[in-house]
Design a protein around this motif. Structure first.
Motif, short mmCIF file in Angstrom:
data_model
loop_
_atom_site.label_atom_id
_atom_site.label_comp_id
_atom_site.label_asym_id
_atom_site.label_seq_id
_atom_site.Cartn_x
_atom_site.Cartn_y
_atom_site.Cartn_z
N VAL A 583 0.81 3.67 -7.28
CA VAL A 583 1.62 2.96 -6.30
C VAL A 583 1.75 1.48 -6.68
CG1 VAL A 583 1.83 2.25 -3.89
CG2 VAL A 583 1.00 4.54 -4.45
N ILE A 584 2.97 0.99 -6.70
CA ILE A 584 3.27 -0.43 -6.94
C ILE A 584 3.75 -1.02 -5.62
CG2 ILE A 584 4.67 -2.05 -8.27
CD1 ILE A 584 5.07 0.57 -10.14
N THR A 585 3.21 -2.17 -5.26
CA THR A 585 3.59 -2.80 -3.99
C THR A 585 3.95 -4.26 -4.22
OG1 THR A 585 2.07 -1.34 -2.81
CG2 THR A 585 2.91 -3.23 -1.61
N ALA A 586 5.05 -4.68 -3.59
CA ALA A 586 5.45 -6.08 -3.59
C ALA A 586 5.17 -6.66 -2.21
CB ALA A 586 6.93 -6.21 -3.92
N PHE A 587 4.44 -7.79 -2.18
CA PHE A 587 4.08 -8.46 -0.93
C PHE A 587 4.76 -9.82 -0.87
CE2 PHE A 587 0.41 -5.87 -2.22
CZ PHE A 587 0.19 -5.09 -1.10
#
Length: 632
Positions: A583-587
Motif C-alpha cells: 500500500v502506498i499512501t499520500a498524506f
C-alpha cells in the motif's frame, strides 16, 4: 551434509564417513520401493545456531537421530541460524555433516533477513534454498520463505514461486505432495495464497512448517498442517525434535528428546487427496478495494520480473533501471515495453543503485562494486572487495561512499573505482544507505553502533553505541536523517533518538507507548519535521527543532501492523509512505490527512520516485515495477 543440485532437485551428498552406511541404505531403499507401507523421518526446526546452547542441542539431536536406524531422512524447516552469519552457517554445516542420513534443508527468516552474505552463503554451503525429492510415492517439496534482507512478514521469493510451478508441472497425475516451508500457510506469509492456490491444483496432502517453536496442528484452508517444535531446549535441560511416521495413509507426529524415550503421538493427519478442484468454499484473499476509493490514482504500466527485486531503482532518460535478486541489473523502457539492456553479476543484489550523470553504481553480493554506463549497460569499472555488499551507496564530492559485510566503509573515486580510503573499524556489517551530512557519512551497523566518518579522511569523528548487547536492536536498517545540527534515527528497540551531529552526544530518546517507531523515517524539505512510520500503522510527524520528543501530527491508521523499513518522502506538499502489504499512501504535509491510497501488490514496497508531477514509479519485493498516474 551438503546436498548436490541436480536440476531443481536435491541429491543428498554422503561424506566419506558415511560410506559405511551405503550398503544398508541400498537395502532399505530397495525394500521401500518394492513395498512401501510405512516409513519414518525426523523433522527438526528452528535450530538457531549462534544462540545460547544451540550447538550443543543440535549435536545431541544429531547423535540421537543417527542412533535410530528406522529414520530414512531428515527435514530441517528453517531458522538454522540465529543471525544468518557466515560463521553460524558453517557451524551448523559442521554439526549437520555428521548425520548418517540424507538431509533436506531450507532457510528461515533468521537466516535470510540478517544475512551478511545476502543469503548466498546458505545456498553455497547447503546447495540451495529449495528441495524436491520423492520417497515412498510422496513428493516432498520445500522452499525458502524469506523475507530476504528486509523486515516484513514472510515472503516466498518470486523466483521460488516460478520454481514451484516448474516442479509441480513434472509431478504425474494425482501423485501425493507434502510441502515444507518455515512459515505457516497463513497471513504471516504475505503470499500464502499464491502457494495455497498452486498446491490445491495438485494432490497436496500435508503442509509442514516451523517458526512458532512449538508443536501445533493446523487446518490451512482444508490442507492439514503441522508445525514442529524448535530444537532449542528453552527451559528444559535438552532440546528436542519430532519423529514422523507415515503408515497406511496416515502421518503421526511424536516428540523426541535426545536420550529419552519417544513420547506418545501428539498429532495425526490423514494423507488423502482432498480434490480441492471440487471445493465450493471461498477463502479470504488480499483486497484491492481501496483502489476504488481513490480513482484519481490509476496504474498505467506493470512489469513482472522472473525474480524478486531486492531494493530500489534509478530513473535515467525515461528508463527504469533496477537490480534483482538473480544478480541482474535491468534497464526497462516502459514506452517500448521491453528490457533494453541487462548486466549480470555473480551474486544476488540487495543494494539499490545510485547514479550521477551516466555513471550507474551498483554493489553486488559477489563482493564487487560495479560502475556501468547507464546508456547501454557496459561496464566502466569494477572494484572487488573481500565480502558481500548489501548496503546502498551514496554519491557526493565525486566519490562513492558505501559499507560492506567485512566491517569496512569505503570511499571510491567515481571515475575510476579506485579506493581513496577505508574505515575498517565497523562492528558487524553495514546494510543501509549512509547519510551525507556536513561532509560526514552517518551510518549504522549490526553491531549496535552509529558512525560519523569524515568524507575527506575516512577517520571516525564520533561513534555512538546504543548500549545493547543484543545486535538485533542495532540501527542498521535505518537511513538516518538530519536537520538543525541533529541526527535522528529509529531502530528495532522502538525508540527515536536525536544526537548532536557534531559530537554524537545523545540529546534525547523516546519511545511512545502507542506509536512504536521502527526503521522507517524521513525528513521534511524545510527540516522542521521528522517523519516516522509506526508498527501500529500510523505515520507521525515529530518536531525536529524541539529539545524533546514532540509529535506535531499523527495520521489515521492506514497501514495496520507492519514493519517495512523504507524511506518516507516529501514532495510538493505531500508525504509518501508505503507498507509491507503493497500500500502506498499520500498524506497532506501540514495536517497528516490522507490524500490518497493505492495498493499495487501484497508485499513490501521498496521505493517510490517521480517521473513528473503526475507519474510515479514503484518497485516491490516480489519483482514488480509499477507506474501510477495521479490526478489530484
Amino acid at each position: 551434509m551438503r546436498p548436490v543440485i541436480c536440476g531443481s532437485q536435491y541429491v543428498p551428498y554422503l561424506s566419506p564417513m558415511k560410506k559405511i552406511f551405503i550398503a544398508v541404505l541400498l537395502v532399505v531403499f530397495v525394500n521401500t520401493l518394492l513395498a512401501q507401507s510405512r516409513f519414518q523421518f525426523a523433522h527438526i526446526s528452528d535450530l538457531h545456531i549462534g544462540s545460547n546452547n544451540a550447538d550443543e542441542d543440535l549435536r545431541r539431536t544429531v547423535h540421537d537421530i543417527n542412533a535410530n536406524a528406522e529414520l530414512r531422512f531428515v527435514i530441517a524447516s528453517g531458522d538454522i541460524t540465529e543471525f544468518g552469519a557466515d560463521a553460524e552457517i558453517k557451524l551448523a554445516q559442521q554439526i549437520l555433516d555428521s548425520l548418517n542420513k540424507p538431509l533436506y534443508i531450507i532457510p528461515g527468516n533468521h537466516d535470510d533477513n540478517w544475512s551478511e552474505s545476502g543469503t548466498n552463503t546458505f545456498n553455497r554451503v547447503f546447495g540451495n534454498e529449495v528441495f524436491a525429492f520423492e520417497y515412498g510415492g510422496i513428493h516432498f517439496l520445500g522452499a525458502n520463505c524469506g523475507p530476504n534482507m528486509k523486515m516484513s512478514p514472510g515472503q516466498i521469493p518470486y523466483g521460488n514461486i516460478v520454481w514451484l510451478d516448474s516442479v509441480l508441472a513434472t509431478i504425474p497425475g494425482r501423485e501425493p505432495v507434502i510441502f515444507i516451508d518455515h512459515y505457516p500457510l497463513d497471513a504471516s506469509l504475505n503470499n500464502w495464497y499464491e502457494v495455497a492456490d498452486r498446491l490445491k491444483k495438485h494432490n497436496i496432502q500435508l503442509y509442514i512448517c516451523g517458526h512458532g517453536h512449538q508443536n501445533r496442528q493446523y487446518d490451512f484452508e482444508g490442507i492439514p498442517g503441522i508445525m514442529g517444535r524448535s530444537n532449542l531446549r528453552a527451559k528444559d535441560s535438552t532440546g528436542g525434535y519430532n519423529i514422523v511416521t507415515v503408515d497406511n495413509g496416515k502421518v503421526t507426529y511424536q516428540e523426541k528428546n535426545p536420550g529419552a524415550i519417544l513420547k506418545a503421538p501428539w498429532a495425526t493427519a490423514i494423507l488423502q487427496d482432498h480434490h480441492f478442484e471440487k471445493e465450493t468454499r471461498s477463502y479470504d484473499r488480499p483486497s484491492y478495494a481501496v483502489n476504488g476509493q481513490y480513482p484519481q490514482v490509476k496504474e498505467s504500466w506493470r512489469f513482472q520480473d522472473s525474480s524478486d527485486i531486492g531494493n530500489g531503482f534509478v530513473l535515467y532518460k525515461g528508463r527504469i533501471i533496477t537490480p534483482d535478486s538473480r544478480g541482474r541489473i535491468l534497464a526497462l523502457d516502459p514506452a517500448a515495453n521491453k528490457v533494453v539492456w541487462r548486466f549480470v553479476t555473480n551474486g544476488k543484489i540487495y543494494a539499490a543503485p545510485v547514479i550521477e550523470g551516466y555513471r550507474l553504481i551498483i554493489p553486488s553480493t559477489d563482493g564487487t562494486i560495479y560502475c556501468l554506463n547507464a546508456e547501454n549497460g557496459k561496464l566502466l569499472w569494477a572494484t572487488p572487495t573481500d565480502k558481500a555488499i548489501v548496503a546502498t551507496p551514496v554519491i557526493n564530492e565525486d566519490k562513492v561512499f558505501l559499507g560492506s559485510s567485512e566491517g569496512k566503509f569505503r570511499a571510491l573515486d567515481i571515475n575510476t573505482g579506485k579506493i581513496i580510503w577505508e574505515y575498517d573499524s565497523v562492528k558487524n556489517f553495514v546494510k543501509a544507505q549512509p547519510l551525507y551530512y556536513n561532509s560526514r557519512l552517518i551510518f549504522g551497523s549490526w553491531g549496535n553502533e552509529l558512525y560519523a566518518v569524515s568524507s575527506k579522511t575516512g577517520k571516525a569523528v564520533w561513534v555512538y553505541n546504543n548500549g545493547y548487547s543484543n545486535r538485533m536492536f542495532s540501527p542498521a536498517s535505518c537511513t538516518p536523517v538530519a536537520a538543525n545540527g541533529k541526527i535522528f534515527i529509529v531502530a528495532p528497540d522502538r525508540f527515536m533518538r536525536a544526537l548532536d551531529a557534531g559530537n554524537g552526544t545523545l540529546l534525547w530518546k523516546h519511545k511512545w507507548e502507542e506509536d512504536w517507531v521502527r526503521e522507517s523515517m524521513g525528513i521534511s524539505n524545510d527540516g522542521a519535521v521528522v517523519y516516522a512510520k509506526t508498527m501500529q500503522g500510523h505515520l507521525i510527524g515529530v518536531d525536529a527543532k524541539a529539545d524533546s520528543a514532540h509529535i506535531v501530527w499523527k495520521t489515521e491508521n492506514v497501514f495496520g501492523y507492519e514493519l517495512n523499513p523504507s524511506k518516507i518522502i516529501e514532495r510538493k506538499g505531500r508525504v509518501y509512505a508505503f507498507s509491507d502489504k503493497g500500500v502506498i499512501t499520500a498524506f497532506d504535509r501540514k495536517t497528516g490527512k490522507t490524500v490518497w491510497m493505492h495498493k499495487v501488490a501484497n508485499c513490501l514496497v521498496h521505493d517510490l520516485q517521480f517521473i513528473d508531477d503526475h507519474t510515479i514509479v514503484v518497485t516491490t519485493m516480489d519483482g514488480k515495477v509499477v507506474i501510477l498516474r495521479v490526478h489530484e
